[in-house]
Design a protein around this motif. Structure first.
Motif, short mmCIF file in Angstrom:
data_model
loop_
_atom_site.label_atom_id
_atom_site.label_comp_id
_atom_site.label_asym_id
_atom_site.label_seq_id
_atom_site.Cartn_x
_atom_site.Cartn_y
_atom_site.Cartn_z
N ALA A 69 0.55 -1.14 0.32
CA ALA A 69 0.06 -0.28 0.17
C ALA A 69 1.59 1.18 0.66
N ALA A 70 2.18 1.40 0.71
CA ALA A 70 2.93 2.14 0.87
C ALA A 70 3.77 2.49 -0.65
N LEU A 71 3.54 1.76 -0.86
CA LEU A 71 4.65 1.54 -2.90
C LEU A 71 3.41 1.92 -3.63
N ILE A 72 2.64 1.16 -3.64
CA ILE A 72 1.27 1.94 -4.36
C ILE A 72 1.15 3.44 -4.13
N THR A 73 0.98 4.28 -3.36
CA THR A 73 0.58 5.48 -2.87
C THR A 73 1.74 6.65 -3.00
N ALA A 106 9.45 -4.91 -5.66
CA ALA A 106 9.98 -4.33 -7.02
C ALA A 106 8.22 -4.11 -7.83
N VAL A 107 8.53 -3.40 -8.34
CA VAL A 107 7.10 -2.62 -9.61
C VAL A 107 8.08 -2.91 -10.50
N ILE A 108 6.71 -3.49 -11.71
CA ILE A 108 6.53 -3.55 -12.99
C ILE A 108 5.83 -2.87 -13.79
N ASP A 109 6.33 -2.76 -14.93
CA ASP A 109 5.68 -2.20 -15.32
C ASP A 109 4.18 -2.63 -16.47
N ALA A 110 3.43 -2.28 -17.61
CA ALA A 110 2.24 -2.41 -18.11
C ALA A 110 2.95 -3.62 -19.07
N ASP A 111 4.21 -3.69 -19.19
CA ASP A 111 5.04 -3.70 -20.26
C ASP A 111 5.74 -5.25 -19.94
N GLY A 112 5.81 -5.77 -18.25
CA GLY A 112 6.68 -6.67 -17.84
C GLY A 112 8.31 -6.29 -17.38
N LYS A 113 8.22 -5.17 -17.71
CA LYS A 113 9.51 -4.80 -17.50
C LYS A 113 9.44 -3.47 -16.26
N MET A 114 10.62 -4.23 -15.40
CA MET A 114 11.06 -4.59 -13.56
C MET A 114 11.28 -2.32 -13.91
N VAL A 115 10.68 -1.79 -13.32
CA VAL A 115 10.79 -0.58 -13.17
C VAL A 115 12.20 0.12 -12.13
N PHE A 174 -4.70 -0.77 -17.26
CA PHE A 174 -3.32 -1.61 -16.54
C PHE A 174 -1.99 -0.90 -16.56
N GLY A 175 -1.63 -0.53 -15.19
CA GLY A 175 -0.32 0.16 -15.21
C GLY A 175 0.35 -0.83 -14.70
N GLY A 176 0.65 -2.22 -14.38
CA GLY A 176 1.45 -2.36 -13.89
C GLY A 176 1.61 -3.80 -12.91
N VAL A 177 2.17 -3.92 -11.57
CA VAL A 177 2.60 -5.02 -11.08
C VAL A 177 3.03 -4.24 -9.45
N ALA A 178 3.03 -4.10 -8.56
CA ALA A 178 3.40 -3.95 -6.77
C ALA A 178 4.01 -5.56 -6.70
N LEU A 179 4.57 -6.00 -6.30
CA LEU A 179 5.52 -7.51 -5.52
C LEU A 179 6.06 -7.15 -4.41
N ALA A 180 5.48 -8.12 -4.08
CA ALA A 180 6.20 -8.34 -2.54
C ALA A 180 6.42 -10.05 -2.21
N ALA A 181 7.65 -10.07 -2.08
CA ALA A 181 8.53 -11.09 -1.93
C ALA A 181 9.13 -11.71 -1.03
N PHE A 182 7.95 -12.68 -0.25
CA PHE A 182 9.39 -13.50 0.61
C PHE A 182 10.05 -15.05 0.55
N ILE A 183 10.69 -14.99 1.16
CA ILE A 183 12.34 -15.83 1.29
C ILE A 183 11.61 -17.30 2.21
N LEU A 184 10.81 -17.77 0.19
CA LEU A 184 10.60 -19.52 1.63
C LEU A 184 10.91 -20.38 2.45
N THR A 185 12.53 -19.97 1.73
CA THR A 185 13.15 -20.41 3.21
C THR A 185 13.35 -19.95 4.76
#
Length: 635
Positions: A69-73, A106-115, A174-185
């Motif tokens: 939420a903070a990232l999208i804001t 991470a933030v990925i734009d609508a074309d799948g590239k990492m911003v 659609f403007g892209g995707v905001a991603l939060a990744a947990f390390i599975l280990t």
């Protein structure tokens, strides 16, 4: 006369044989009950473990909503501005550095590239448009965070668990995707903190059957679907938590599993142990008991054969009674559990030597004492009812009670009471009780319950615990027709505080506010909880609106009195809070649900913020103004 002499030994033999078979039957029944009790304890422990694991996963995933939420804001504020990727990278790295469980943002734009990304590994020409989460958000309008399948990070090669959220352009496209990744280990390491033996396993599964995590780690299982397994096709359709026995499709091991499905997220946790490993200790003790029983039966058979040679019935009967008492004592003295015998009045007639280990006293000192002696007074009624049922004809009863040892320490005891055959009923009966110390299991269960109901940062009750107590208190207030007040507390401009001083200082600030809230609770029935982020909630049973306003104003003044610096909180320049209160008055005819009462307090909180912050507002003020009663005022 000769015929009578021949008949008497035959009758004796039949009587003794019947007693032996009855005694063996009692032993078999006791062993079966002991085995069922052991399995039931294992199943209960596994269910509690699965519940703790799912709640930890729920809390971890829920916490991902805040950085997203903070990232999208931040994106909406900086969109189109110069140096936006650099600013986003700075914000994301600060959040990742202050959040141990968060692997990357991470933030990925609508074309799948990492911003932008918090990772210091160059993304290069990597494209993420083929990722499942990217395809999902590209075709879905939902703006809620979504938990995806586990996958390998294209940059680091680590297995991660993604939580993603759609980013919209100003026109809604659609403007892209905001991603939060947990390390599975990190998640599997937490799982392995619970001891399930060398052959135990944990499984975390999404509501649709997709495997999110497993410990021990098994890469081939991650992201696969087990929706066709018995767990989903049978057990979860019947109940949200429970246990079952199964043969593992991975290693063909016979396992006992405890499962729990979250009502909040639908995630399913399965904690399983090897059946042979979990019951190994019990089986070792059982073999010794069975061997002892076999020896006793053999001895009894020999004695019966000897007794048949006797002519006089009285001599044979007396020998039989002595042998039965000897058998009982041999069995009791060879058992690690405490075996006791009571008469119908609840007076102890026999105790096995293990009483020294469990109660801390010798058997001689306990003979002639009553069953209620040294028991916790809260358990007296339950034990009295058990004894009454046994006197009235019940043949078997179970109970778990608290008792004080000779050294003053309180222990938990699990006791199975069996009414022996014979007697005319009432107090003319004999009862055999098998008792074992289950203090360790009870303490472990209480620790797991505390872990599942406490907020880690503030040590206040968490949101789940608050919701449970809230429902109970509203129901109790309605039944007893007593008032119940709710305080909703929010730190003013806390986002700016985090942006200015960092998340570590923000955590310290939240702990300081929590200490004030905790210290302001005067009654044991009151409950303070961290509701989420910088929001806190307080339940005040038996407190009317005036009392709620007084308590809220006290908290507000004490927080302001801390003088915690907050330069982005004008005009004060230090940390302040806003509070909304609402009161449920059943005696005045109020008919409110928990949702309605909470909504009133929440609206009052926003009115306090919209009125300038650093103040208290009461939901009753709005109601008074709507009905023409301005005598109810906010502070």
């Amino acid at each position: 006369m000769t015929g009578a002499i021949k008949y008497l030994p035959a009758r004796t033999f039949v009587a003794v044989a019947f007693a032996v078979f009855g005694f063996v039957g009692l032993i078999v029944w006791g062993e079966y009950s002991s085995w069922r009790s052991q399995v039931a304890r294992i199943e209960a422990d596994l269910m509690q473990t699965a519940k703790a694991l799912v709640q930890h996963a729920d809390d971890t995933v829920d916490m991902a909503k805040f950085p997203l939420a903070a990232l999208i804001t931040q994106i909406e504020q900086e969109r189109g501005g110069p140096g936006m990727p650099a600013k986003l990278t700075q914000v994301m790295r600060r959040q990742v550095d202050t959040t141990p469980w968060l692997g990357a943002l991470a933030v990925i734009d609508a074309d799948g590239k990492m911003v932008a990304t918090s990772s210091r590994i160059d993304a290069g020409a990597a494209n993420f448009s083929d990722r499942e989460y990217f395809v999902f958000h590209q075709s879905s309008d939902t703006l809620e965070p979504v938990l995806g399948r586990p996958l390998k990070n294209k940059l680091s090669g680590q297995w991660i668990l993604p939580v993603t959220q759609r980013i919209n352009n100003p026109d809604g496209s659609f403007g892209g995707v905001a991603l939060a990744a947990f390390i599975l280990t990190e998640l599997t390491n937490f799982f392995q903190g619970f001891s399930l033996g060398s052959e135990g396993s944990f499984l975390l599964v999404r509501r649709d059957g997709v495997v999110l995590a497993r410990a021990p780690f098994l890469q081939t299982l991650l992201g696969s679907s087990i929706s066709s397994d018995d767990l989903f096709t049978t057990h979860l359709r019947q109940r949200h938590s429970g246990s079952y026995h199964f043969v593992s499709s991975i290693d063909d091991t016979q396992r006992i599993g405890g499962f729990y499905q979250s009502e909040r997220s639908g995630m399913v946790g399965l904690a399983a142990v090897s059946q042979s490993e979990a019951l190994a200790t019990w089986m070792k003790g059982a073999r010794i008991r069975w061997m002892s029983c076999f020896v006793l039966v053999a001895i009894t058979g020999f004695l019966v054969w000897r007794w048949r040679r006797q002519i006089m019935l009285r001599r044979a009967s007396e020998a039989l009674l002595v042998a039965r008492e000897a058998e009982f004592r041999l069995l009791a003295e060879g058992s690690a559990d405490l075996i006791q015998r009571f008469n119908g009045h609840g007076i102890r007639e026999y105790l096995s030597p293990s009483v020294r280990e469990i109660f801390g006293v010798d058997a001689e000192a306990m003979l002639g004492t009553h069953i209620l002696e040294n028991l916790h007074e809260d358990d007296h009624d339950a034990v009295t009812q058990v004894m009454t049922r046994l006197r009235e004809g019940s043949t078997r009863e179970n109970m778990i009670v608290r008792r004080k040892r000779a050294d003053g320490r309180q222990i938990w005891l699990e006791t199975t009471l069996n009414r022996l055959p014979g007697g005319t009923g009432g107090t003319d009966i004999r009862i055999v009780a098998v008792t074992r110390d289950v203090t360790r299991q009870k303490n472990l269960q209480e620790e797991l319950d505390a872990l599942a109901n406490t907020d880690e940062l503030t040590q206040l009750a968490n949101r789940r615990s608050f919701n449970i107590h809230f429902e109970d208190m509203v129901l109790q207030a309605a039944q007893q027709r007593t008032p119940l007040s709710v305080l909703m507390i929010d730190a003013d401009r806390f986002k700016f505080f985090n942006d200015t001083y960092g998340h570590a200082a923000g955590d310290d600030c939240l702990r300081a506010i929590a200490n004030v809230v905790r210290g302001s609770i005067l009654r044991s029935k009151h409950l303070a909880a961290r509701y989420g982020g910088e929001e806190f909630a307080v339940l005040l049973p038996d407190t009317n609106g005036a009392g709620a306003l007084k308590a809220a104003e006290n908290i507000r003044q004490r927080v302001a009195g801390l003088q915690l610096p907050h330069e982005k909180n004008p005009p004060w320049g230090y940390v302040t809070i806003s509070i909304g209160t609402a009161t449920f008055h059943p005696a005045r005819g109020d008919r409110l649900t928990t949702a309605e009462l909470f909504e009133r307090a929440d609206h009052a909180l926003y009115r306090a913020k919209n009125s300038g912050r650093n103040r208290v507002a009461a939901a009753e003020q709005e109601a008074a103004m709507a009905t023409g009663r301005p005598d109810i005022k906010s502070v």
